[in-house]
Write a protein that holds these residues in place. Structure first.
Motif, PDB file in Angstrom:
ATOM      1  N   HIS A   1       0.797  -1.227   0.000  1.00  0.00           N
ATOM      2  CA  HIS A   1       0.000   0.000   0.000  1.00  0.00           C
ATOM      3  C   HIS A   1       0.831   1.280   0.000  1.00  0.00           C
ATOM      4  CE1 HIS A   1      -3.979  -1.852   0.421  1.00  0.00           C
ATOM      5  NE2 HIS A   1      -3.425  -2.725   1.247  1.00  0.00           N
ATOM      6  N   PHE A   2       2.041   1.226   0.527  1.00  0.00           N
ATOM      7  CA  PHE A   2       2.852   2.445   0.633  1.00  0.00           C
ATOM      8  C   PHE A   2       4.052   2.459  -0.317  1.00  0.00           C
ATOM      9  CE2 PHE A   2       0.449   2.286   4.524  1.00  0.00           C
ATOM     10  CZ  PHE A   2       0.118   3.617   4.762  1.00  0.00           C
ATOM     11  N   GLY A   3       4.333   1.338  -0.938  1.00  0.00           N
ATOM     12  CA  GLY A   3       5.366   1.302  -1.949  1.00  0.00           C
ATOM     13  C   GLY A   3       6.758   1.010  -1.430  1.00  0.00           C
ATOM     14  N   GLN A   4       7.662   0.706  -2.361  1.00  0.00           N
ATOM     15  CA  GLN A   4       9.058   0.386  -2.034  1.00  0.00           C
ATOM     16  C   GLN A   4       9.801   1.585  -1.438  1.00  0.00           C
ATOM     17  OE1 GLN A   4      10.709  -2.609  -2.493  1.00  0.00           O
ATOM     18  NE2 GLN A   4       8.840  -3.630  -3.185  1.00  0.00           N
ATOM     19  N   GLU A   5       9.292   2.786  -1.659  1.00  0.00           N
ATOM     20  CA  GLU A   5      10.002   3.980  -1.168  1.00  0.00           C
ATOM     21  C   GLU A   5      10.020   4.090   0.352  1.00  0.00           C
ATOM     22  OE1 GLU A   5       5.849   5.349  -2.604  1.00  0.00           O
ATOM     23  OE2 GLU A   5       7.439   3.966  -3.228  1.00  0.00           O
ATOM     24  N   VAL A   6       9.212   3.297   1.047  1.00  0.00           N
ATOM     25  CA  VAL A   6       9.228   3.344   2.518  1.00  0.00           C
ATOM     26  C   VAL A   6      10.191   2.312   3.099  1.00  0.00           C
ATOM     27  CG1 VAL A   6       6.870   4.232   2.651  1.00  0.00           C
ATOM     28  CG2 VAL A   6       7.261   1.755   2.781  1.00  0.00           C
ATOM     29  N   LEU A   7      11.016   1.696   2.256  1.00  0.00           N
ATOM     30  CA  LEU A   7      11.969   0.688   2.717  1.00  0.00           C
ATOM     31  C   LEU A   7      13.388   1.238   2.769  1.00  0.00           C
ATOM     32  CD1 LEU A   7      10.796  -2.484   0.737  1.00  0.00           C
ATOM     33  CD2 LEU A   7      10.122  -1.744   3.039  1.00  0.00           C
ATOM     34  N   LEU A   8      14.153   0.734   3.735  1.00  0.00           N
ATOM     35  CA  LEU A   8      15.578   1.026   3.815  1.00  0.00           C
ATOM     36  C   LEU A   8      16.322   0.102   2.850  1.00  0.00           C
ATOM     37  CD1 LEU A   8      15.802   1.184   7.707  1.00  0.00           C
ATOM     38  CD2 LEU A   8      15.998   3.147   6.160  1.00  0.00           C
ATOM     39  N   GLU A   9      17.614   0.321   2.705  1.00  0.00           N
ATOM     40  CA  GLU A   9      18.402  -0.502   1.794  1.00  0.00           C
ATOM     41  C   GLU A   9      18.429  -1.971   2.208  1.00  0.00           C
ATOM     42  OE1 GLU A   9      22.309   1.044   1.254  1.00  0.00           O
ATOM     43  OE2 GLU A   9      21.626   2.925   0.336  1.00  0.00           O
ATOM     44  N   ASN A  10      18.340  -2.220   3.514  1.00  0.00           N
ATOM     45  CA  ASN A  10      18.365  -3.608   3.987  1.00  0.00           C
ATOM     46  C   ASN A  10      16.993  -4.286   3.929  1.00  0.00           C
ATOM     47  OD1 ASN A  10      16.987  -2.402   6.075  1.00  0.00           O
ATOM     48  ND2 ASN A  10      18.490  -2.889   7.661  1.00  0.00           N
ATOM     49  N   GLY A  11      16.004  -3.585   3.401  1.00  0.00           N
ATOM     50  CA  GLY A  11      14.677  -4.157   3.248  1.00  0.00           C
ATOM     51  C   GLY A  11      13.719  -3.873   4.387  1.00  0.00           C
ATOM     52  N   GLU A  12      14.214  -3.347   5.497  1.00  0.00           N
ATOM     53  CA  GLU A  12      13.340  -3.020   6.624  1.00  0.00           C
ATOM     54  C   GLU A  12      12.559  -1.740   6.327  1.00  0.00           C
ATOM     55  OE1 GLU A  12      15.711  -2.732  10.113  1.00  0.00           O
ATOM     56  OE2 GLU A  12      16.192  -4.869  10.182  1.00  0.00           O
ATOM     57  N   ILE A  13      11.453  -1.565   7.054  1.00  0.00           N
ATOM     58  CA  ILE A  13      10.638  -0.367   6.865  1.00  0.00           C
ATOM     59  C   ILE A  13      11.353   0.848   7.451  1.00  0.00           C
ATOM     60  CG2 ILE A  13       8.504   0.779   7.591  1.00  0.00           C
ATOM     61  CD1 ILE A  13       7.094  -1.895   7.287  1.00  0.00           C
ATOM     62  N   ASP A  14      11.406   1.913   6.682  1.00  0.00           N
ATOM     63  CA  ASP A  14      11.980   3.181   7.133  1.00  0.00           C
ATOM     64  C   ASP A  14      10.908   3.905   7.945  1.00  0.00           C
ATOM     65  OD1 ASP A  14      12.922   5.784   7.446  1.00  0.00           O
ATOM     66  OD2 ASP A  14      13.951   5.790   5.508  1.00  0.00           O
ATOM     67  N   ARG A  15      10.978   3.751   9.253  1.00  0.00           N
ATOM     68  CA  ARG A  15       9.926   4.287  10.119  1.00  0.00           C
ATOM     69  C   ARG A  15       9.850   5.815  10.078  1.00  0.00           C
ATOM     70  NH1 ARG A  15      11.133   3.444  15.117  1.00  0.00           N
ATOM     71  NH2 ARG A  15      13.181   2.504  14.833  1.00  0.00           N
ATOM     72  N   GLN A  16      10.990   6.456   9.878  1.00  0.00           N
ATOM     73  CA  GLN A  16      10.982   7.914   9.800  1.00  0.00           C
ATOM     74  C   GLN A  16      10.240   8.388   8.542  1.00  0.00           C
ATOM     75  OE1 GLN A  16      14.840   9.761   9.914  1.00  0.00           O
ATOM     76  NE2 GLN A  16      14.010  11.807  10.174  1.00  0.00           N
ATOM     77  N   LYS A  17      10.512   7.754   7.413  1.00  0.00           N
ATOM     78  CA  LYS A  17       9.850   8.129   6.163  1.00  0.00           C
ATOM     79  C   LYS A  17       8.358   7.814   6.224  1.00  0.00           C
ATOM     80  CE  LYS A  17      12.216   7.736   2.472  1.00  0.00           C
ATOM     81  NZ  LYS A  17      12.992   7.212   1.308  1.00  0.00           N
TER      82      LYS A  17
END
Length: 274
Positions: free
Chosen positions: A97-113
């Motif tokens: 629902h939120f897209g790949q842009e909310v992921l960090l390089e290691n695949g975890e969710i970028d909570r700040q973004k």
């Protein structure tokens, strides 16, 4: 969303528990047989204590101090992070629902973004809640059961959204709000997260005001002063909870229920055997 929704947290429903207990030592530790049971709103539920506050009000400090006193604390923020770990069902839905842009390089969710996205959009905030809440509910309930099986008299639930959802409070014997004055809250948030004053004010405004939460709580920890002063208040609250006799009423109800069910079972066995 609110403080947690950099950490993907929230609780919207609950299941109360009752238990048979035998007091031992430590932070209300007892021998326990947990029993899932919903009773009317005026009865005494399983000894659960809700802990909440606002962003940068010092809730984490109070939670740590309770742990130091030996109290079991279930942190909804920690649970919320775990339920969105890579390859989990909630993780896959967040990415969908939120897209790949909310992921960090290691695949975890970028909570700040992700936090920036949902703080500015109530609709996306609700969507994220609908994805994460069911998994958070299940994980927290499992932890509560484990703590009571291990013999604790009560469990502290550290939940930023305690009063926002209003579906958990009716199952709690006590609610605790960690409060600090608005100026202190804003200064702490700007320093902690490296935010501008405008960004910090936006995040504070996204939450229920601390003054409103304070009016809803059964206990208030004033955290505008020193850490030592806060610790004194926490210790005083802990002592009060330890001395509470509420669990005796729960014990009486559950013992009666278990005895009644046992008698019915034996009667049924005798009928079948005759």
């Amino acid at each position: 969303m609110y403080e947690g929704f950099l950490s993907l947290t929230g609780v919207t429903s609950w299941w109360p528990l009752s238990a048979v207990r035998e007091r031992q030592s430590g932070c209300g530790r007892e021998k326990v047989v947990p029993v899932l049971k919903q009773v009317n709103s005026n009865a005494v539920y399983m000894f659960l204590v809700g802990l909440t506050g606002g962003i940068a009000s010092g809730k984490s400090t109070v939670s740590s101090q309770l742990r130091e006193l030996g109290c079991p604390v279930i942190d909804a923020d920690v649970v919320a992070r775990k339920v969105v770990e890579p390859h989990s069902p909630a993780y896959r839905l967040v990415v969908q629902h939120f897209g790949q842009e909310v992921l960090l390089e290691n695949g975890e969710i970028d909570r700040q973004k992700l936090g920036h996205i949902i703080f500015s959009s109530p609709e996306k905030r609700r969507l994220l809640n609908s994805i994460t809440h069911p998994e958070i509910h299940k994980a927290m309930l499992k932890q509560i059961l484990l703590y009571f099986i291990r013999g604790y008299r009560y469990v502290v639930l550290d939940v930023p959204l305690l009063f926002e959802t209003r579906r958990l409070t009716r199952f709690l014997n006590h609610t605790v709000v960690v409060y600090c004055d608005p100026a202190t809250q804003l200064a702490r948030l700007m320093h902690r997260d490296g935010l501008s004053q405008e960004e910090a004010e936006q995040r504070v405004a996204a939450q229920m005001p601390l003054n409103e939460k304070r009016g809803l709580a059964s206990h208030v920890i004033e955290n505008s002063g020193s850490r030592e002063d806060t610790h004194r208040q926490v210790f005083k609250l802990h002592t009060k909870l330890e001395d509470s006799m509420e669990f005796l009423f729960v014990r009486a109800i559950v013992v009666a229920a278990v005895a009644g069910l046992g008698g019915l079972f034996l009667y049924t066995v005798r009928l079948l055997a005759s």
